[in-house]
Design a protein around this motif. Structure first.
Motif, PDB file in Angstrom:
ATOM      1  N   ARG A 116       0.837  -1.205   0.000  1.00 12.95           N
ATOM      2  CA  ARG A 116       0.000   0.000   0.000  1.00 12.95           C
ATOM      3  C   ARG A 116       0.874   1.258   0.000  1.00 12.95           C
ATOM      4  N   GLU A 117       1.928   1.229   0.776  1.00 16.85           N
ATOM      5  CA  GLU A 117       2.843   2.375   0.821  1.00 16.85           C
ATOM      6  C   GLU A 117       3.485   2.595  -0.546  1.00 16.85           C
ATOM      7  N   HIS A 118       3.856   1.500  -1.198  1.00 13.01           N
ATOM      8  CA  HIS A 118       4.445   1.594  -2.540  1.00 13.01           C
ATOM      9  C   HIS A 118       3.448   2.223  -3.517  1.00 13.01           C
ATOM     10  N   LEU A 119       2.191   1.776  -3.462  1.00 12.25           N
ATOM     11  CA  LEU A 119       1.167   2.307  -4.366  1.00 12.25           C
ATOM     12  C   LEU A 119       0.926   3.796  -4.120  1.00 12.25           C
ATOM     13  N   LEU A 120       0.941   4.189  -2.862  1.00 16.85           N
ATOM     14  CA  LEU A 120       0.761   5.603  -2.531  1.00 16.85           C
ATOM     15  C   LEU A 120       1.908   6.444  -3.087  1.00 16.85           C
ATOM     16  N   ASN A 121       3.118   5.963  -2.934  1.00 17.68           N
ATOM     17  CA  ASN A 121       4.284   6.701  -3.414  1.00 17.68           C
ATOM     18  C   ASN A 121       4.313   6.799  -4.938  1.00 17.68           C
ATOM     19  N   GLU A 122       3.838   5.724  -5.590  1.00 19.57           N
ATOM     20  CA  GLU A 122       3.886   5.683  -7.052  1.00 19.57           C
ATOM     21  C   GLU A 122       2.738   6.442  -7.713  1.00 19.57           C
ATOM     22  N   GLY A 123       1.590   6.477  -7.058  1.00 14.14           N
ATOM     23  CA  GLY A 123       0.436   7.126  -7.717  1.00 14.14           C
ATOM     24  C   GLY A 123      -0.716   7.401  -6.769  1.00 14.14           C
ATOM     25  N   LYS A 129      -3.946   8.416  -8.512  1.00 16.94           N
ATOM     26  CA  LYS A 129      -4.615   7.303  -9.195  1.00 16.94           C
ATOM     27  C   LYS A 129      -5.454   6.487  -8.215  1.00 16.94           C
ATOM     28  N   LEU A 130      -4.910   6.238  -7.022  1.00 18.21           N
ATOM     29  CA  LEU A 130      -5.655   5.494  -5.994  1.00 18.21           C
ATOM     30  C   LEU A 130      -6.880   6.278  -5.544  1.00 18.21           C
ATOM     31  N   ALA A 131      -6.694   7.590  -5.346  1.00 21.61           N
ATOM     32  CA  ALA A 131      -7.816   8.429  -4.927  1.00 21.61           C
ATOM     33  C   ALA A 131      -8.900   8.446  -5.999  1.00 21.61           C
ATOM     34  N   ASP A 132      -8.480   8.458  -7.259  1.00 25.70           N
ATOM     35  CA  ASP A 132      -9.441   8.447  -8.367  1.00 25.70           C
ATOM     36  C   ASP A 132     -10.213   7.137  -8.404  1.00 25.70           C
ATOM     37  N   ARG A 133      -9.511   6.011  -8.209  1.00 29.07           N
ATOM     38  CA  ARG A 133     -10.179   4.707  -8.206  1.00 29.07           C
ATOM     39  C   ARG A 133     -11.220   4.626  -7.098  1.00 29.07           C
ATOM     40  N   ALA A 134     -10.834   5.078  -5.896  1.00 27.90           N
ATOM     41  CA  ALA A 134     -11.761   5.040  -4.766  1.00 27.90           C
ATOM     42  C   ALA A 134     -12.940   5.968  -4.999  1.00 27.90           C
ATOM     43  N   LEU A 177     -16.376  -3.035  -6.037  1.00 30.60           N
ATOM     44  CA  LEU A 177     -16.515  -1.612  -5.715  1.00 30.60           C
ATOM     45  C   LEU A 177     -16.262  -1.345  -4.239  1.00 30.60           C
ATOM     46  N   LEU A 178     -16.801  -2.213  -3.385  1.00 29.23           N
ATOM     47  CA  LEU A 178     -16.588  -2.040  -1.944  1.00 29.23           C
ATOM     48  C   LEU A 178     -15.104  -2.188  -1.600  1.00 29.23           C
ATOM     49  N   SER A 179     -14.401  -3.056  -2.326  1.00 28.87           N
ATOM     50  CA  SER A 179     -12.965  -3.215  -2.101  1.00 28.87           C
ATOM     51  C   SER A 179     -12.220  -1.929  -2.454  1.00 28.87           C
ATOM     52  N   GLU A 180     -12.558  -1.330  -3.590  1.00 19.77           N
ATOM     53  CA  GLU A 180     -11.913  -0.082  -4.011  1.00 19.77           C
ATOM     54  C   GLU A 180     -12.161   1.032  -2.994  1.00 19.77           C
ATOM     55  N   VAL A 181     -13.409   1.137  -2.540  1.00 24.90           N
ATOM     56  CA  VAL A 181     -13.759   2.171  -1.557  1.00 24.90           C
ATOM     57  C   VAL A 181     -13.040   1.909  -0.245  1.00 24.90           C
ATOM     58  N   ARG A 182     -13.000   0.649   0.170  1.00 20.54           N
ATOM     59  CA  ARG A 182     -12.355   0.305   1.441  1.00 20.54           C
ATOM     60  C   ARG A 182     -10.872   0.677   1.427  1.00 20.54           C
ATOM     61  N   LEU A 183     -10.195   0.406   0.319  1.00 24.71           N
ATOM     62  CA  LEU A 183      -8.785   0.774   0.224  1.00 24.71           C
ATOM     63  C   LEU A 183      -8.623   2.289   0.326  1.00 24.71           C
ATOM     64  N   GLY A 184      -9.506   3.029  -0.332  1.00 25.55           N
ATOM     65  CA  GLY A 184      -9.460   4.484  -0.240  1.00 25.55           C
ATOM     66  C   GLY A 184      -9.671   4.991   1.169  1.00 25.55           C
ATOM     67  N   VAL A 185     -10.586   4.360   1.896  1.00 21.69           N
ATOM     68  CA  VAL A 185     -10.840   4.731   3.296  1.00 21.69           C
ATOM     69  C   VAL A 185      -9.631   4.407   4.154  1.00 21.69           C
ATOM     70  N   ASP A 186      -9.077   3.210   3.984  1.00 16.14           N
ATOM     71  CA  ASP A 186      -7.919   2.781   4.780  1.00 16.14           C
ATOM     72  C   ASP A 186      -6.723   3.706   4.594  1.00 16.14           C
ATOM     73  N   LEU A 187      -6.548   4.228   3.386  1.00 23.57           N
ATOM     74  CA  LEU A 187      -5.399   5.074   3.078  1.00 23.57           C
ATOM     75  C   LEU A 187      -5.672   6.558   3.320  1.00 23.57           C
ATOM     76  N   LEU A 211      -7.822   8.427   1.797  1.00 23.68           N
ATOM     77  CA  LEU A 211      -8.115   9.129   0.550  1.00 23.68           C
ATOM     78  C   LEU A 211      -9.594   9.418   0.386  1.00 23.68           C
ATOM     79  N   LEU A 212     -10.420   8.787   1.208  1.00 21.67           N
ATOM     80  CA  LEU A 212     -11.868   8.938   1.117  1.00 21.67           C
ATOM     81  C   LEU A 212     -12.419   9.123   2.526  1.00 21.67           C
ATOM     82  N   LYS A 213     -13.131  10.207   2.740  1.00 16.94           N
ATOM     83  CA  LYS A 213     -13.635  10.528   4.070  1.00 16.94           C
ATOM     84  C   LYS A 213     -15.144  10.248   4.170  1.00 16.94           C
ATOM     85  N   GLY A 214     -15.613  10.144   5.402  1.00 21.35           N
ATOM     86  CA  GLY A 214     -17.048  10.030   5.641  1.00 21.35           C
ATOM     87  C   GLY A 214     -17.624   8.643   5.495  1.00 21.35           C
ATOM     88  N   VAL A 215     -16.781   7.641   5.318  1.00 17.61           N
ATOM     89  CA  VAL A 215     -17.247   6.256   5.212  1.00 17.61           C
ATOM     90  C   VAL A 215     -16.519   5.426   6.269  1.00 17.61           C
TER      91      VAL A 215
END
Length: 379
Positions: A284-291, A294-299, A320-330, A332-336
Motif C-alpha cells: 500500500r505504501e508503494h502504491l501511494l508513493n507511485e500514484g 490514481k488510488l484516490a481516483d479509483r476510490a 466496488l466495496l474493495s476499491e472504496v475500502r482501500l481508499g478509506v484505509d489510506l 483518501l476517502l472521508k465520511g465512510v
C-alpha cells in the motif's frame, strides 16, 4: 353538518389514498430498519486490531456425542436426542450471563436461512437440514453453536479484526461448558472424533478474513498463495470452501487438526497473518508513493458508482466495496466507516436483500434493490 366550502381536499376523501401510501412506505421502511439491524453482527464493527486489513477472526470447534452416530448416519430418533439435549442446555442457562438462545432451523424460512449463511452465522449445510437441527447463539452473535450439522455440535466464535487468541479462549470457554453436560466422542491417541477425517484431533478450524487489494494490484498474491500452501494453511473465498476470491477478500485457515495443539494452530495462523499484514502495508505504501492520485481516483469513482448506480450485481458490488475500502484505509476517502462497508458486504447478498424486502426477488430485482439499499446507507 359541516360546511362543504370549508372542507379541505383531504377531508373530502375518506381514507385519503396518498396518506395511506405514505403510511405504508413508512411502515415498510421501519420493518427494513429492524431487519437491517438483525443482519448485523459484532464482527462487522471494524474496530478490532488491524481492522483495516483483517475483517474478522474465527475459531470453530467440531464436537460429537459418544455412542450416537454422527449426524449424516444418525436416525431421526438419534438426531432428536441431540436436539433435546440442546434444549435442556438452554433451559439450564436461563438467567445466566452470556446465556445462549435457540432457534429451530425448521421454523425459519429459506430466505432467512440463506441470510444467516451470508452473515456467517450458520453453514450452507445447516441451512439445508430440517430435521432436529438448531442454532444456539449469544445475543451479540460472537459465540454460536450449530446443532446436528455435519457434527452434533459446531462451536464458533467470530470477532472483528485480528483476535485469534481471544476467539480461541471464548470458543474454549463454551466448549468446557458443553463438555460438562455432554459425553464427548474422544480417543486418547486421535483426539476428538468427527464426521470428516480432516477435523479429527483438535476438531479446530481457525481462520481470518483478509482484505489484500495492494498485494493483488502489485501482482504479488500468487507468489504468496504458493508459500501459504507450504506451511499447512488453506486459502478460500469469502464464504469458505468452494467459493472464489472476489473483491480482494479471502479466508486463510489451518488445514491440519491432528498432531498439533490448539495453541499451535492459532499461533501458526497468527504468525502468517502478521506477515501478510506487513506485506500488504508495504504494498500500500508503494502504491501511494507511485500514484496517490490514481488510488484516490479509483476510490472516488467506485464510491460514485455505489452512490448513484441504479443496478448493481453481486460480483460488481464486492469489487466496488474493495476499491472504496482501500481508499478509506489510506485516508483518501472521508465520511465512510469500516463498519458501514462491512455491513454492506452482507446486506447486499441475495438472501439478505430478499429478507430486507420481505419477498422473493428475481436476479434483476435484486440488482435494483442492491442499489437502493446502498444509497440508503450512504445517504
Amino acid at each position: 353538518m359541516p360546511d362543504r366550502d370549508k372542507l379541505s381536499p383531504r377531508d373530502e376523501v375518506p381514507g385519503n389514498p396518498l396518506e395511506e401510501i405514505v403510511k405504508a412506505n413508512q411502515e415498510e421502511e421501519r420493518l427494513q430498519q429492524e431487519r437491517r439491524k438483525e443482519m448485523t453482527s459484532k464482527w462487522m464493527e471494524g474496530r478490532g486490531p488491524e481492522a483495516e486489513i483483517v475483517i474478522s477472526s474465527r475459531v470453530r470447534l467440531a464436537r460429537n456425542m459418544r455412542e450416537i452416530p454422527f449426524p449424516p448416519l444418525a436416525s431421526d430418533e438419534q438426531r432428536k436426542k441431540v436436539f433435546e439435549l440442546a434444549e435442556k442446555i438452554i433451559q439450564n442457562q436461563q438467567g445466566k450471563k452470556d446465556a445462549l438462545k435457540m432457534i429451530n432451523i425448521s421454523s425459519l424460512t429459506p430466505v432467512f436461512r440463506q441470510a444467516l449463511v451470508e452473515k456467517h452465522l450458520i453453514s450452507p449445510l445447516l441451512a439445508k437440514e430440517n430435521l432436529c437441527s438448531a442454532l444456539l447463539f449469544r445475543e451479540d452473535e460472537v459465540v454460536s453453536i450449530m446443532i446436528n450439522e455435519e457434527d452434533h455440535f459446531r462451536i464458533q466464535c467470530l470477532l472483528p479484526g485480528l483476535q485469534l487468541k481471544k476467539a480461541w479462549q471464548e470458543a474454549s470457554r463454551y466448549d468446557d461448558f458443553l463438555e460438562g453436560q455432554v459425553d464427548y466422542a474422544f480417543h486418547e491417541e486421535r483426539g476428538y472424533l468427527t464426521a470428516c477425517p480432516t477435523n479429527v484431533g483438535t476438531g479446530m478450524r481457525a481462520s481470518v478474513m483478509l482484505h489484500l487489494p495492494a498485494l493483488v494490484i502489485t501482482q504479488q498474491i500468487k507468489r504468496i498463495f504458493a508459500a501459504i500452501n507450504q506451511v499447512g494453511l488453506a486459502v478460500r473465498g469469502f464464504y469458505g470452501e468452494g467459493t472464489e476470491i472476489v473483491g480482494n477478500l479471502l479466508q486463510l485457515s489451518n488445514q491440519v487438526t491432528l498432531g498439533q495443539s490448539e495453541d499451535e494452530i492459532w499461533q501458526n495462523l497468527y504468525g502468517v497473518t502478521r506477515q501478510l499484514i506487513n506485506q500488504e502495508k508495504k504494498a500500500r505504501e508503494h502504491l501511494l508513493n507511485e500514484g496517490r492520485e490514481k488510488l484516490a481516483d479509483r476510490a472516488g469513482r467506485a464510491f460514485g458508482i455505489l452512490k448513484y448506480a441504479h443496478l448493481l450485481d453481486s460480483q460488481e458490488i464486492m469489487k466496488l466495496l474493495s476499491e472504496v475500502r482501500l481508499g478509506v484505509d489510506l485516508g483518501l476517502l472521508k465520511g465512510v466507516s469500516l463498519q458501514m462497508l462491512n455491513e454492506l458486504l452482507i446486506i447486499t447478498q441475495p438472501g439478505c436483500l430478499q429478507y430486507l424486502k420481505g419477498t422473493s426477488l428475481s436476479s434483476y430485482e435484486r440488482d435494483l434493490e442492491r442499489a437502493v439499499q446502498i444509497q440508503k446507507y450512504l445517504a
